[in-house]
Design a protein around this motif. Structure first.
Motif, PDB file in Angstrom:
ATOM      1  N   HIS A  63       0.851  -1.183   0.000  1.00  0.00           N
ATOM      2  CA  HIS A  63       0.000   0.000   0.000  1.00  0.00           C
ATOM      3  C   HIS A  63       0.888   1.235   0.000  1.00  0.00           C
ATOM      4  O   HIS A  63       1.779   1.358   0.840  1.00  0.00           O
ATOM      5  N   TYR A  64       0.606   2.129  -0.950  1.00  0.00           N
ATOM      6  CA  TYR A  64       1.394   3.341  -1.082  1.00  0.00           C
ATOM      7  C   TYR A  64       0.495   4.565  -1.023  1.00  0.00           C
ATOM      8  O   TYR A  64      -0.561   4.592  -1.657  1.00  0.00           O
ATOM      9  N   PRO A  65       0.926   5.579  -0.279  1.00  0.00           N
ATOM     10  CA  PRO A  65       0.167   6.831  -0.274  1.00  0.00           C
ATOM     11  C   PRO A  65       0.503   7.639  -1.529  1.00  0.00           C
ATOM     12  O   PRO A  65       1.669   7.803  -1.880  1.00  0.00           O
ATOM     13  N   ILE A  66      -0.518   8.100  -2.215  1.00  0.00           N
ATOM     14  CA  ILE A  66      -0.350   8.894  -3.427  1.00  0.00           C
ATOM     15  C   ILE A  66      -1.045  10.241  -3.194  1.00  0.00           C
ATOM     16  O   ILE A  66      -2.250  10.261  -2.915  1.00  0.00           O
ATOM     17  N   PRO A  67      -0.310  11.354  -3.298  1.00  0.00           N
ATOM     18  CA  PRO A  67      -0.974  12.656  -3.122  1.00  0.00           C
ATOM     19  C   PRO A  67      -2.171  12.788  -4.062  1.00  0.00           C
ATOM     20  O   PRO A  67      -2.088  12.426  -5.241  1.00  0.00           O
ATOM     21  N   SER A  94       6.121   2.724   2.421  1.00  0.00           N
ATOM     22  CA  SER A  94       4.785   2.141   2.346  1.00  0.00           C
ATOM     23  C   SER A  94       3.854   2.819   3.352  1.00  0.00           C
ATOM     24  O   SER A  94       4.282   3.409   4.340  1.00  0.00           O
ATOM     25  N   PHE A  95       2.576   2.726   3.069  1.00  0.00           N
ATOM     26  CA  PHE A  95       1.541   3.318   3.904  1.00  0.00           C
ATOM     27  C   PHE A  95       1.632   2.802   5.339  1.00  0.00           C
ATOM     28  O   PHE A  95       1.466   3.550   6.286  1.00  0.00           O
ATOM     29  N   GLU A  96       1.927   1.521   5.494  1.00  0.00           N
ATOM     30  CA  GLU A  96       1.980   0.912   6.829  1.00  0.00           C
ATOM     31  C   GLU A  96       3.085   1.504   7.694  1.00  0.00           C
ATOM     32  O   GLU A  96       3.007   1.466   8.918  1.00  0.00           O
ATOM     33  N   LYS A  97       4.120   2.058   7.066  1.00  0.00           N
ATOM     34  CA  LYS A  97       5.252   2.602   7.821  1.00  0.00           C
ATOM     35  C   LYS A  97       5.152   4.102   8.059  1.00  0.00           C
ATOM     36  O   LYS A  97       5.994   4.680   8.716  1.00  0.00           O
ATOM     37  N   MET A  98       4.099   4.732   7.526  1.00  0.00           N
ATOM     38  CA  MET A  98       3.943   6.180   7.716  1.00  0.00           C
ATOM     39  C   MET A  98       3.369   6.492   9.080  1.00  0.00           C
ATOM     40  O   MET A  98       2.551   5.745   9.609  1.00  0.00           O
ATOM     41  N   ASP A  99       3.801   7.614   9.619  1.00  0.00           N
ATOM     42  CA  ASP A  99       3.249   8.136  10.868  1.00  0.00           C
ATOM     43  C   ASP A  99       2.321   9.283  10.485  1.00  0.00           C
ATOM     44  O   ASP A  99       2.768  10.339  10.065  1.00  0.00           O
ATOM     45  N   GLY A 101       0.612  11.365  12.139  1.00  0.00           N
ATOM     46  CA  GLY A 101       0.747  12.591  12.911  1.00  0.00           C
ATOM     47  C   GLY A 101       2.049  13.330  12.639  1.00  0.00           C
ATOM     48  O   GLY A 101       2.257  14.421  13.142  1.00  0.00           O
ATOM     49  N   ASN A 102       2.919  12.750  11.840  1.00  0.00           N
ATOM     50  CA  ASN A 102       4.230  13.334  11.578  1.00  0.00           C
ATOM     51  C   ASN A 102       4.179  14.133  10.279  1.00  0.00           C
ATOM     52  O   ASN A 102       4.159  13.574   9.195  1.00  0.00           O
ATOM     53  N   ARG A 103       4.193  15.458  10.402  1.00  0.00           N
ATOM     54  CA  ARG A 103       4.130  16.320   9.217  1.00  0.00           C
ATOM     55  C   ARG A 103       5.355  16.112   8.321  1.00  0.00           C
ATOM     56  O   ARG A 103       5.263  16.256   7.111  1.00  0.00           O
ATOM     57  N   ALA A 104       6.496  15.762   8.902  1.00  0.00           N
ATOM     58  CA  ALA A 104       7.702  15.546   8.095  1.00  0.00           C
ATOM     59  C   ALA A 104       7.498  14.386   7.119  1.00  0.00           C
ATOM     60  O   ALA A 104       7.917  14.468   5.953  1.00  0.00           O
ATOM     61  N   ASP A 105       6.851  13.303   7.565  1.00  0.00           N
ATOM     62  CA  ASP A 105       6.546  12.176   6.667  1.00  0.00           C
ATOM     63  C   ASP A 105       5.639  12.634   5.527  1.00  0.00           C
ATOM     64  O   ASP A 105       5.839  12.274   4.367  1.00  0.00           O
ATOM     65  N   GLN A 106       4.631  13.421   5.859  1.00  0.00           N
ATOM     66  CA  GLN A 106       3.691  13.890   4.842  1.00  0.00           C
ATOM     67  C   GLN A 106       4.361  14.874   3.881  1.00  0.00           C
ATOM     68  O   GLN A 106       4.116  14.828   2.676  1.00  0.00           O
ATOM     69  N   GLU A 107       5.208  15.752   4.408  1.00  0.00           N
ATOM     70  CA  GLU A 107       5.950  16.685   3.541  1.00  0.00           C
ATOM     71  C   GLU A 107       6.860  15.921   2.584  1.00  0.00           C
ATOM     72  O   GLU A 107       6.953  16.251   1.400  1.00  0.00           O
ATOM     73  N   ALA A 108       7.530  14.889   3.092  1.00  0.00           N
ATOM     74  CA  ALA A 108       8.422  14.074   2.259  1.00  0.00           C
ATOM     75  C   ALA A 108       7.630  13.377   1.152  1.00  0.00           C
ATOM     76  O   ALA A 108       8.087  13.289   0.010  1.00  0.00           O
ATOM     77  N   LEU A 109       6.444  12.895   1.478  1.00  0.00           N
ATOM     78  CA  LEU A 109       5.584  12.251   0.485  1.00  0.00           C
ATOM     79  C   LEU A 109       5.257  13.216  -0.646  1.00  0.00           C
ATOM     80  O   LEU A 109       5.445  12.903  -1.817  1.00  0.00           O
TER      81      LEU A 109
END
Length: 122
Positions: A63-67, A94-99, A101-109
């Motif tokens: 599972h991958y997060p796609i903007p 992968s989606f399972e490894k994302m946090d 609540g962590n904006r840094a993970d979302q910014e990196a995505l």
């Protein structure tokens, strides 16, 4: 001769109708399918779609997060369209490894796909 009538086109769709929708490349090749949407609780903005990719007969897929801005609905395919190369998906966290609540993970995505984060447009 019976005339076939199409349902009128409209731009709104219920979230449960998006789940399970196929994602295809511009040439029609299937990439995966949308498993769920991640929605910002406060703004109501769709942050990203979670797409399943790979595997065989439902086993071993990831599972991958796609903007969300990276996916465009294509009426002729009745699917979402994106030209994400397989190699690019394989590099993603992968989606399972994302946090969540962590904006840094979302910014990196978002940066990985060349977009500014969704909350910068609110």
């Amino acid at each position: 001769m019976t005339e076939i009538q199409q349902a009128p086109y409209h731009s709104l769709i219920a979230s449960d109708r998006i789940e399970g929708t196929v994602v295809r490349r511009h040439n029609g090749e299937k990439i995966g399918k949308i498993e769920r949407l991640m929605i910002d609780k406060v703004s109501g903005t769709i942050a990203y779609a979670v797409m399943s990719f790979g595997g065989l007969f439902g086993l071993g897929h990831k599972h991958y997060p796609i903007p969300w801005p990276f996916l465009k609905y294509n009426r002729s395919f009745d699917a979402y369209e994106s030209d994400i190369p397989d190699e690019e998906l394989a590099k993603m966290q992968s989606f399972e490894k994302m946090d969540f609540g962590n904006r840094a993970d979302q910014e990196a995505l978002y940066a990985h796909y060349g977009f500014g984060p969704y909350w910068g447009t609110m």
